[in-house]
Design a protein around this motif. Structure first.
Motif, PDB file in Angstrom:
ATOM      1  N   THR A  55     -85.396-125.810 103.634  1.00 49.13           N
ATOM      2  CA  THR A  55     -84.141-125.207 104.064  1.00 49.13           C
ATOM      3  C   THR A  55     -83.517-126.108 105.118  1.00 49.13           C
ATOM      4  N   TRP A  59     -77.515-124.771 106.240  1.00 45.95           N
ATOM      5  CA  TRP A  59     -77.456-123.708 105.218  1.00 45.95           C
ATOM      6  C   TRP A  59     -77.560-122.342 105.881  1.00 45.95           C
ATOM      7  N   ARG A  63     -74.416-119.678 105.972  1.00 44.97           N
ATOM      8  CA  ARG A  63     -74.516-118.500 105.100  1.00 44.97           C
ATOM      9  C   ARG A  63     -74.759-117.199 105.849  1.00 44.97           C
ATOM     10  N   CYS A 141     -82.955-100.129 107.704  1.00 42.55           N
ATOM     11  CA  CYS A 141     -82.036-100.601 108.756  1.00 42.55           C
ATOM     12  C   CYS A 141     -81.112 -99.505 109.274  1.00 42.55           C
ATOM     13  N   ARG A 182     -87.965-118.430 100.898  1.00 36.38           N
ATOM     14  CA  ARG A 182     -86.913-118.873 101.838  1.00 36.38           C
ATOM     15  C   ARG A 182     -85.641-118.013 101.809  1.00 36.38           C
ATOM     16  N   ALA A 183     -85.343-117.397 100.645  1.00 36.28           N
ATOM     17  CA  ALA A 183     -84.091-116.638 100.546  1.00 36.28           C
ATOM     18  C   ALA A 183     -84.087-115.437 101.490  1.00 36.28           C
ATOM     19  N   VAL A 186     -85.446-116.608 106.138  1.00 35.10           N
ATOM     20  CA  VAL A 186     -84.541-117.103 107.179  1.00 35.10           C
ATOM     21  C   VAL A 186     -83.733-115.974 107.827  1.00 35.10           C
ATOM     22  N   MET A 247     -85.439-109.251  97.505  1.00 36.21           N
ATOM     23  CA  MET A 247     -84.035-108.864  97.690  1.00 36.21           C
ATOM     24  C   MET A 247     -83.115-109.569  96.704  1.00 36.21           C
ATOM     25  N   GLY A 249     -79.909-110.769  96.948  1.00 38.33           N
ATOM     26  CA  GLY A 249     -78.993-111.039  98.059  1.00 38.33           C
ATOM     27  C   GLY A 249     -77.546-110.754  97.747  1.00 38.33           C
ATOM     28  N   SER A 286     -76.864-107.925 109.830  1.00 35.40           N
ATOM     29  CA  SER A 286     -77.600-108.446 108.668  1.00 35.40           C
ATOM     30  C   SER A 286     -77.057-109.800 108.227  1.00 35.40           C
ATOM     31  N   ASN A 287     -75.795-110.043 108.502  1.00 27.50           N
ATOM     32  CA  ASN A 287     -75.177-111.327 108.146  1.00 27.50           C
ATOM     33  C   ASN A 287     -73.844-111.405 108.891  1.00 27.50           C
ATOM     34  N   ASN A 314     -81.875-110.480 111.556  1.00 30.84           N
ATOM     35  CA  ASN A 314     -81.854-109.064 111.146  1.00 30.84           C
ATOM     36  C   ASN A 314     -83.175-108.427 111.577  1.00 30.84           C
ATOM     37  N   GLY A 345     -78.900-100.153 104.797  1.00 30.29           N
ATOM     38  CA  GLY A 345     -80.183-100.825 104.587  1.00 30.29           C
ATOM     39  C   GLY A 345     -80.860-100.430 103.300  1.00 30.29           C
ATOM     40  N   ALA A 346     -82.137-100.804 103.224  1.00 30.61           N
ATOM     41  CA  ALA A 346     -82.918-100.556 102.018  1.00 30.61           C
ATOM     42  C   ALA A 346     -82.979 -99.061 101.758  1.00 30.61           C
TER      43      ALA A 346
HETATM   44  N1  ACO Z   1     -82.212-122.572 102.352  1.00 30.54           N
HETATM   45  C1  ACO Z   1     -81.557-123.334 101.472  1.00 30.54           C
HETATM   46  N2  ACO Z   1     -81.132-122.888 100.265  1.00 30.54           N
HETATM   47  C2  ACO Z   1     -81.379-121.598  99.967  1.00 30.54           C
HETATM   48  C3  ACO Z   1     -82.056-120.745 100.852  1.00 30.54           C
HETATM   49  C4  ACO Z   1     -82.481-121.273 102.090  1.00 30.54           C
HETATM   50  N3  ACO Z   1     -83.122-120.537 103.011  1.00 30.54           N
HETATM   51  N4  ACO Z   1     -82.134-119.528 100.287  1.00 30.54           N
HETATM   52  C5  ACO Z   1     -81.540-119.603  99.090  1.00 30.54           C
HETATM   53  N5  ACO Z   1     -81.087-120.865  98.887  1.00 30.54           N
HETATM   54  C6  ACO Z   1     -80.366-121.409  97.740  1.00 30.54           C
HETATM   55  C7  ACO Z   1     -80.548-120.570  96.500  1.00 30.54           C
HETATM   56  O1  ACO Z   1     -81.739-120.941  95.833  1.00 30.54           O
HETATM   57  C8  ACO Z   1     -79.306-120.925  95.720  1.00 30.54           C
HETATM   58  O2  ACO Z   1     -79.517-122.155  95.087  1.00 30.54           O
HETATM   59  P1  ACO Z   1     -78.986-122.427  93.573  1.00 30.54           P
HETATM   60  O3  ACO Z   1     -77.484-122.227  93.670  1.00 30.54           O
HETATM   61  O4  ACO Z   1     -79.419-123.808  93.315  1.00 30.54           O
HETATM   62  O5  ACO Z   1     -79.649-121.371  92.751  1.00 30.54           O
HETATM   63  C9  ACO Z   1     -78.242-121.176  96.776  1.00 30.54           C
HETATM   64  O6  ACO Z   1     -78.972-121.351  98.018  1.00 30.54           O
HETATM   65  C10 ACO Z   1     -77.247-120.054  96.924  1.00 30.54           C
HETATM   66  O7  ACO Z   1     -77.907-118.841  97.075  1.00 30.54           O
HETATM   67  P2  ACO Z   1     -77.070-117.507  97.120  1.00 30.54           P
HETATM   68  O8  ACO Z   1     -78.047-116.370  97.036  1.00 30.54           O
HETATM   69  O9  ACO Z   1     -75.930-117.531  96.172  1.00 30.54           O
HETATM   70  O10 ACO Z   1     -76.446-117.544  98.616  1.00 30.54           O
HETATM   71  P3  ACO Z   1     -75.504-116.481  99.284  1.00 30.54           P
HETATM   72  O11 ACO Z   1     -74.237-117.144  99.675  1.00 30.54           O
HETATM   73  O12 ACO Z   1     -75.396-115.211  98.504  1.00 30.54           O
HETATM   74  O13 ACO Z   1     -76.283-116.137 100.615  1.00 30.54           O
HETATM   75  C11 ACO Z   1     -77.719-114.437 101.548  1.00 30.54           C
HETATM   76  C12 ACO Z   1     -77.592-115.568 100.528  1.00 30.54           C
HETATM   77  C13 ACO Z   1     -77.550-115.018 102.913  1.00 30.54           C
HETATM   78  C14 ACO Z   1     -79.107-113.833 101.408  1.00 30.54           C
HETATM   79  C15 ACO Z   1     -76.619-113.379 101.265  1.00 30.54           C
HETATM   80  O14 ACO Z   1     -76.645-113.011  99.920  1.00 30.54           O
HETATM   81  C16 ACO Z   1     -76.807-112.133 102.093  1.00 30.54           C
HETATM   82  O15 ACO Z   1     -76.658-112.146 103.296  1.00 30.54           O
HETATM   83  N6  ACO Z   1     -77.059-111.001 101.441  1.00 30.54           N
HETATM   84  C17 ACO Z   1     -77.196-109.737 102.176  1.00 30.54           C
HETATM   85  C18 ACO Z   1     -78.497-109.705 102.895  1.00 30.54           C
HETATM   86  C19 ACO Z   1     -78.609-108.417 103.647  1.00 30.54           C
HETATM   87  O16 ACO Z   1     -77.660-107.939 104.209  1.00 30.54           O
HETATM   88  N7  ACO Z   1     -79.765-107.819 103.613  1.00 30.54           N
HETATM   89  C20 ACO Z   1     -79.861-106.537 104.241  1.00 30.54           C
HETATM   90  C21 ACO Z   1     -81.206-106.276 104.563  1.00 30.54           C
HETATM   91  S1  ACO Z   1     -81.169-104.693 105.293  1.00 30.54           S
HETATM   92  C22 ACO Z   1     -82.670-103.962 105.263  1.00 30.54           C
HETATM   93  O17 ACO Z   1     -82.725-102.784 105.183  1.00 30.54           O
HETATM   94  C23 ACO Z   1     -83.928-104.761 105.276  1.00 30.54           C
END
Ligand code: ACO
Length: 357
Positions: A55, A59, A63, A141, A182-183, A186, A247, A249, A286-287, A314, A345-346
């Motif tokens: 990562t 990034w 993001r 959350c 990693r998704a 982070v 997740m 995402g 969360s973001n 988060n 949240g979840a």
């Molecule tokens: N570092 C580098 N690249 C990464 C990483 C990382 N850590 N993680 C994913 N990627 C890559 C992916 O593999 C993908 O690559 P590809 O295009 O070659 O397949 C690319 O980055 C894009 O990934 P996306 O998922 O499209 O990225 P997105 O812009 O959607 O951002 C994120 C991802 C940050 C997770 C976003 O979707 C998000 O914030 N979602 C909501 C998360 C959230 O709010 N969660 C709530 C939890 S609440 C609870 O109750 C626990």
């Protein structure tokens, strides 16, 4: 992961918001009298994560807006109950009370140290509350916001005087800090935040509007499998996913952006006020992009919609009280202000709690 992002449409449906039931029927108001927070000692920067997985700082920052987060260490004794107790001690002291004044402890957590005893029982005992009631609530959350609503009505109804409400999570127990994870790795950090809610004779203080919702059909978008049976249709079973956050995402992102807007609109409408009448929006972190979308949608200045995700990530149920404690201790929350707490949240779960403080 399941690919359908349709959950956003389902979960942002119009639904009635509950007004506080005691309005006009109770002589009591409720004050937020103290706050506190605690975070683990160990700080992980995006550069640190670059050493653990494929990562980049760029990034993650672009993001999510996250730059650092704190993660617990077993060796330092940083359990969920310990973090919750530290935050609670600060909140009780800030309220000018002693632990024996507390008659109920409510903890929001989805990462208790064990299935039993509850985190709240451990906090109650560590503080020395003299046998206060204690219960944990799991709404992921949204948990802290749910607990604020529950605690408010228990006080306003006349049954309790001083309720300690805590949000505490050690979500990094369920995070895979490798390139494979990693998704999600982070995004998360650990912490705890607490407030003391007190009965007051001033019945203008307390909730103006509140809401709590759920939609289990969206559970598949954000879950932690404990066994093979927990994998939803469409998600392939893999042994290495057991115990770690899974997740979709983009589905969660769409759900969050739609839900935040709808929830703010509904809560304001129920209270009969406009977006700029609220002094502080204390939102689940969360973001940064999700928060920015809400800020732009309602034309809010940055000083009204608070962001600290850059430093903590988060932190699940701790996220909302960490923000609140930060702005309260900075002297930004003043007598007469309106404060809206919001989270999703979840579950999926989501909720709001609009206060006259
Ligand atoms: N570092 C580098 N690249 C990464 C990483 C990382 N850590 N993680 C994913 N990627 C890559 C992916 O593999 C993908 O690559 P590809 O295009 O070659 O397949 C690319 O980055 C894009 O990934 P996306 O998922 O499209 O990225 P997105 O812009 O959607 O951002 C994120 C991802 C940050 C997770 C976003 O979707 C998000 O914030 N979602 C909501 C998360 C959230 O709010 N969660 C709530 C939890 S609440 C609870 O109750 C626990």
């Amino acid at each position: 992961m399941s690919s359908s992002p349709s959950v956003g449409a389902e979960t942002t449906r119009a639904a009635p918001i509950q007004r506080p039931t005691a309005a006009g029927g109770s002589r009591f108001g409720v004050r937020i009298s103290g706050s506190g927070s605690a975070i683990p000692q160990t700080r992980l920067t995006n550069k640190d994560l670059e050493q653990l997985m494929d990562t980049t700082d760029e990034w993650i920052t672009q993001r999510t807006g996250i730059r650092t987060r704190h993660v617990f260490k077993h060796d330092l004794g940083e359990t969920t109950a310990r973090l919750a107790t530290q935050a609670s001690m600060a909140a009780v002291a800030d309220a000018g009370l002693s632990p024996s004044d507390i008659d109920l402890v409510i903890v929001a957590s989805m990462t208790p140290d064990a299935p039993t005893p509850s985190v709240s029982c451990m906090v109650s005992s560590a503080l020395g509350t003299q046998k206060a009631g204690a219960m944990d609530i799991n709404a992921a959350c949204s948990g802290f916001v749910y607990c604020m609503n529950v605690a408010h009505d228990l006080i306003r109804g006349g049954s309790y005087r001083n309720v300690l409400v805590i949000g505490a999570d050690r979500i990094t127990r369920h995070v895979d800090f490798s390139t494979y994870g990693r998704a999600t790795a982070v995004l998360f950090g650990d912490g705890a935040g607490a407030v003391v809610l007190r009965r007051t004779d001033d019945d203008t203080k307390g909730l103006i509007a509140q809401a709590m919702f759920s939609d289990g059909s969206g559970a598949k978008h954000l879950y932690i499998p404990a066994s093979k049976a927990d994998f939803p249709d469409g998600d392939a079973f893999e042994e290495r996913k057991i115990g770690f956050v899974q997740m979709n995402g983009s589905a969660v992102f769409k759900f969050a952006v739609g839900t935040f807007s709808r929830l703010i609109e509904q809560t304001l409408e129920s209270a009969g006020i406009g977006p700029t009448d609220v002094d502080h929006y204390v939102c689940h972190q969360s973001n940064a992009r999700i928060l920015e979308a809400a800020r732009e949608r309602f034309g809010l200045p940055p000083e009204k919609l608070h962001v600290n995700i850059d430093r903590y990530g988060n932190t699940v149920a701790a996220s909302v009280p960490l923000v609140f404690d930060e702005i309260r201790r900075a002297g930004r929350v003043r007598e007469g202000h309106k404060v809206m707490f919001l989270a999703f949240g979840a579950g999926l779960t989501w909720g709001s709690s609009l206060w006259q403080v």
